[in-house]
Scaffold this motif. Sequence first.
Motif, PDB file in Angstrom:
ATOM      1  N   GLY A 131       0.929  -1.363   0.056  1.00 56.10           N
ATOM      2  CA  GLY A 131      -0.141   0.025  -0.140  1.00 56.10           C
ATOM      3  C   GLY A 131       0.884   1.130   0.046  1.00 56.10           C
ATOM      4  N   VAL A 132       0.199   2.211   0.448  1.00 55.04           N
ATOM      5  CA  VAL A 132       0.726   3.589   0.368  1.00 55.04           C
ATOM      6  C   VAL A 132       0.928   4.397   1.782  1.00 55.04           C
ATOM      7  N   VAL A 133       1.975   4.773   2.356  1.00 57.80           N
ATOM      8  CA  VAL A 133       1.731   5.464   3.699  1.00 57.80           C
ATOM      9  C   VAL A 133       1.060   6.622   3.626  1.00 57.80           C
ATOM     10  N   LEU A 134       0.068   6.746   4.661  1.00 58.91           N
ATOM     11  CA  LEU A 134      -0.787   8.007   4.544  1.00 58.91           C
ATOM     12  C   LEU A 134      -0.461   9.004   5.928  1.00 58.91           C
ATOM     13  N   ARG A 135       0.059   8.446   7.048  1.00 57.06           N
ATOM     14  CA  ARG A 135       0.363   9.345   8.194  1.00 57.06           C
ATOM     15  C   ARG A 135       1.264   8.672   8.847  1.00 57.06           C
ATOM     16  N   THR A 136       2.532   9.265   9.433  1.00 62.50           N
ATOM     17  CA  THR A 136       3.362   8.833  10.087  1.00 62.50           C
ATOM     18  C   THR A 136       3.427   9.653  11.590  1.00 62.50           C
ATOM     19  N   GLY A 137       3.799   8.832  12.518  1.00 60.68           N
ATOM     20  CA  GLY A 137       3.574   9.454  14.040  1.00 60.68           C
ATOM     21  C   GLY A 137       5.119  10.107  14.187  1.00 60.68           C
ATOM     22  N   PRO A 138       5.050  10.793  15.576  1.00 64.05           N
ATOM     23  CA  PRO A 138       6.270  11.301  15.873  1.00 64.05           C
ATOM     24  C   PRO A 138       7.382  10.237  15.862  1.00 64.05           C
ATOM     25  N   GLY A 139       8.593  10.774  15.586  1.00 63.88           N
ATOM     26  CA  GLY A 139       9.714  10.114  15.641  1.00 63.88           C
ATOM     27  C   GLY A 139      10.000   9.162  14.268  1.00 63.88           C
ATOM     28  N   VAL A 140       9.326   9.270  13.324  1.00 61.29           N
ATOM     29  CA  VAL A 140       9.245   8.510  12.229  1.00 61.29           C
ATOM     30  C   VAL A 140      10.080   9.404  11.014  1.00 61.29           C
ATOM     31  N   ASN A 141      11.421   9.108  10.446  1.00 65.83           N
ATOM     32  CA  ASN A 141      11.929   9.725   9.822  1.00 65.83           C
ATOM     33  C   ASN A 141      12.367   9.172   8.522  1.00 65.83           C
ATOM     34  N   ALA A 142      12.240   8.052   8.546  1.00 67.89           N
ATOM     35  CA  ALA A 142      12.641   7.002   7.392  1.00 67.89           C
ATOM     36  C   ALA A 142      11.358   7.013   6.095  1.00 67.89           C
ATOM     37  N   TRP A 143      10.397   7.165   6.582  1.00 63.20           N
ATOM     38  CA  TRP A 143       9.268   7.023   5.683  1.00 63.20           C
ATOM     39  C   TRP A 143       8.424   8.273   5.561  1.00 63.20           C
ATOM     40  N   ARG A 144       7.800   8.543   4.730  1.00 64.27           N
ATOM     41  CA  ARG A 144       6.909   9.642   4.481  1.00 64.27           C
ATOM     42  C   ARG A 144       5.529   9.447   3.910  1.00 64.27           C
ATOM     43  N   PRO A 145       4.354  10.001   4.073  1.00 67.20           N
ATOM     44  CA  PRO A 145       3.093   9.958   3.143  1.00 67.20           C
ATOM     45  C   PRO A 145       3.532   9.935   1.729  1.00 67.20           C
ATOM     46  N   GLY A 146       2.948   8.863   1.112  1.00 69.51           N
ATOM     47  CA  GLY A 146       3.216   8.829  -0.431  1.00 69.51           C
ATOM     48  C   GLY A 146       4.005   7.514  -1.017  1.00 69.51           C
ATOM     49  N   ASP A 147       4.789   7.124   0.285  1.00 66.89           N
ATOM     50  CA  ASP A 147       5.570   6.039   0.059  1.00 66.89           C
ATOM     51  C   ASP A 147       4.792   4.881  -0.315  1.00 66.89           C
ATOM     52  N   GLU A 148       5.229   4.007  -1.301  1.00 65.94           N
ATOM     53  CA  GLU A 148       4.864   2.645  -1.822  1.00 65.94           C
ATOM     54  C   GLU A 148       5.638   1.702  -0.803  1.00 65.94           C
ATOM     55  N   VAL A 149       4.854   0.640  -0.031  1.00 69.99           N
ATOM     56  CA  VAL A 149       5.543  -0.002   0.692  1.00 69.99           C
ATOM     57  C   VAL A 149       4.853  -1.275   0.746  1.00 69.99           C
ATOM     58  N   VAL A 150       5.712  -2.183   1.424  1.00 70.41           N
ATOM     59  CA  VAL A 150       5.107  -3.442   1.689  1.00 70.41           C
ATOM     60  C   VAL A 150       5.304  -3.555   3.424  1.00 70.41           C
ATOM     61  N   ALA A 151       4.752  -4.533   4.188  1.00 68.16           N
ATOM     62  CA  ALA A 151       5.117  -4.534   5.714  1.00 68.16           C
ATOM     63  C   ALA A 151       5.431  -6.046   5.963  1.00 68.16           C
ATOM     64  N   HIS A 152       6.526  -6.263   6.752  1.00 70.39           N
ATOM     65  CA  HIS A 152       6.814  -7.524   7.275  1.00 70.39           C
ATOM     66  C   HIS A 152       5.894  -7.517   8.651  1.00 70.39           C
ATOM     67  N   CYS A 153       5.815  -8.632   9.380  1.00 69.90           N
ATOM     68  CA  CYS A 153       4.599  -8.780  10.405  1.00 69.90           C
ATOM     69  C   CYS A 153       5.199  -8.733  11.675  1.00 69.90           C
ATOM     70  N   LEU A 154       6.664  -8.525  12.040  1.00 64.77           N
ATOM     71  CA  LEU A 154       7.254  -8.522  13.178  1.00 64.77           C
ATOM     72  C   LEU A 154       7.013  -7.219  13.843  1.00 64.77           C
ATOM     73  N   SER A 155       6.261  -7.093  15.052  1.00 63.97           N
ATOM     74  CA  SER A 155       6.015  -6.035  15.947  1.00 63.97           C
ATOM     75  C   SER A 155       6.718  -6.260  16.943  1.00 63.97           C
ATOM     76  N   VAL A 156       7.621  -5.302  17.500  1.00 65.48           N
ATOM     77  CA  VAL A 156       8.605  -5.577  18.691  1.00 65.48           C
ATOM     78  C   VAL A 156       8.893  -4.183  19.054  1.00 65.48           C
ATOM     79  N   GLU A 157       9.092  -4.208  20.541  1.00 71.09           N
ATOM     80  CA  GLU A 157       9.290  -3.242  21.404  1.00 71.09           C
ATOM     81  C   GLU A 157      10.777  -2.771  21.481  1.00 71.09           C
ATOM     82  N   LEU A 158      11.622  -3.635  21.539  1.00 68.72           N
ATOM     83  CA  LEU A 158      13.059  -3.403  21.818  1.00 68.72           C
ATOM     84  C   LEU A 158      13.423  -2.664  23.004  1.00 68.72           C
ATOM     85  N   GLU A 159      12.823  -2.772  24.187  1.00 69.09           N
ATOM     86  CA  GLU A 159      13.284  -2.199  25.309  1.00 69.09           C
ATOM     87  C   GLU A 159      13.776  -3.181  26.209  1.00 69.09           C
ATOM     88  N   HIS A 160      14.159  -4.069  25.884  1.00 70.68           N
ATOM     89  CA  HIS A 160      14.750  -5.580  26.604  1.00 70.68           C
ATOM     90  C   HIS A 160      15.776  -5.711  26.014  1.00 70.68           C
TER      91      HIS A 160
END
Length: 455
Positions: free
Chosen positions: A123-152
């Motif tokens: 799909g296409v990115v519509l919005r990004t939250g605070p702290g997101v710099n590598a992606w912007r609205p309009g980018d054509e993307v796919v997504a992998h399915c790993l959601s990780v916090e990386l606080e440990h």
Amino acid sequence: MREIVDAVLAGDRSERTFGALPVPESYRAVTVHKDEAGMFEGLAGAEKDPRHSLHLDEVPVPEVGPGEALVAVMASSVNYNTVWSSIFEPVPTFAFLERYGRTSPLARRHDLPYHVLGSDLSGVVLRTGPGVNAWRPGDEVVAHCLSVELEHPDGHGDTLLDPEQRIWGFETNFGGLSELALVKANQLMPKAAHLTWEEAAAPGLVNSTAYRQLVSRNGAGMKLGDLVLVWGAGGGLGSYATQLVLASGATPVCVVSGARKERLCRAAGADLVVDRAAEGYRFWRDEHTQDPKEWRRLGAQIRELTGGRDPDIVFEHPGRETFGASVYVARRGGTVVSCASTSGFLHQYDNRYLWMHLKRVIGSHFATYREAWEANELIRRGLIHPTLSRTHSLSGTGQAVYEVHRNLHHGKVGVLALAPREGLGVTDHGLRARYREAIDRFRTVPKAEREPQVP
């Protein structure tokens, strides 16, 4: 939503255009409902029908938090985790959402009485939250399915060891079988320019999973010249494993469940194929007793095909039904690399063939961002191809999941979300023309074989 679709089809990918698009208050999504989690009580897994549990609902758009992105989903695909979610096995996925919701105020958004499913998207990115710099609205993307916090600290050597890693759309909410999806920004990867939306959505989960299992040092570490037994080689996961084996200079022994899947494996370049249906393999005499004679018969057939060699690696994902045979047929010092267990999670095997023959069993679960990125680069370069065979509408997702549950499919089954029809989204027509035959391979099965016989 119509404005979003029109903007995507118009081809203007400027941040100014997509950043100015209004985000609707709600969107259509494929869901299961918490108050229906007991609807199949008393039925065996094979008797549970996803068409009864999956709904197409209008649901509120979630808040986009720090480090996250909201994506307009053009297409998605069906994986076996959606089958598990739809039949509430091994547990209803609401248990995952409740646990996640307790971890932080932001995660509490996921703990809802409905679960938006799906672990793939293009799909296409519509919005990004605070702290997101590598992606912007309009980018054509796919997504992998790993959601990780990386606080440990455990997650910083291998992301899959993080105690707060989850599979998006299965252990989290707001998945990809929908018109909009919420992901972490570090799930995003660039879409292959030579593929359509539905083709680009097909490889994500399965290609990355197979890549870690076979190629990565975290998996079997496959090398040039290895002999690799691939279970389910004509299905979603196995079709990518077969391609990775061939591309790596190793040799696959493809195990399939019918003549049409055998033809697909041979068309991809695999010469050694076992049709387990035609051979009549029955690895279990009854529900409680395996048949070692069948293990030996399979081992003998493999040696006959290979000139006396046993597999260096067994690519194992059916689980309970085949695991005893997998441990037996692997060569001395060989490796069984396991994930998924689609036929059952409780594996039984004769430990003499593991212990005395110095074999290894490696557990493998999806992939790190780096592994998923490398797997996606193989897709973008045309070294690995989508194995899409059929595409359903979002409203037909129940039927798509039913086909995967009953093994009526081959390759991957796709789902169109915002894309109004198949065939859209290609921007590199030259690369597509070069690989067109391989891209279409799983679609060129004769119609009589392609159409599942659905009761």
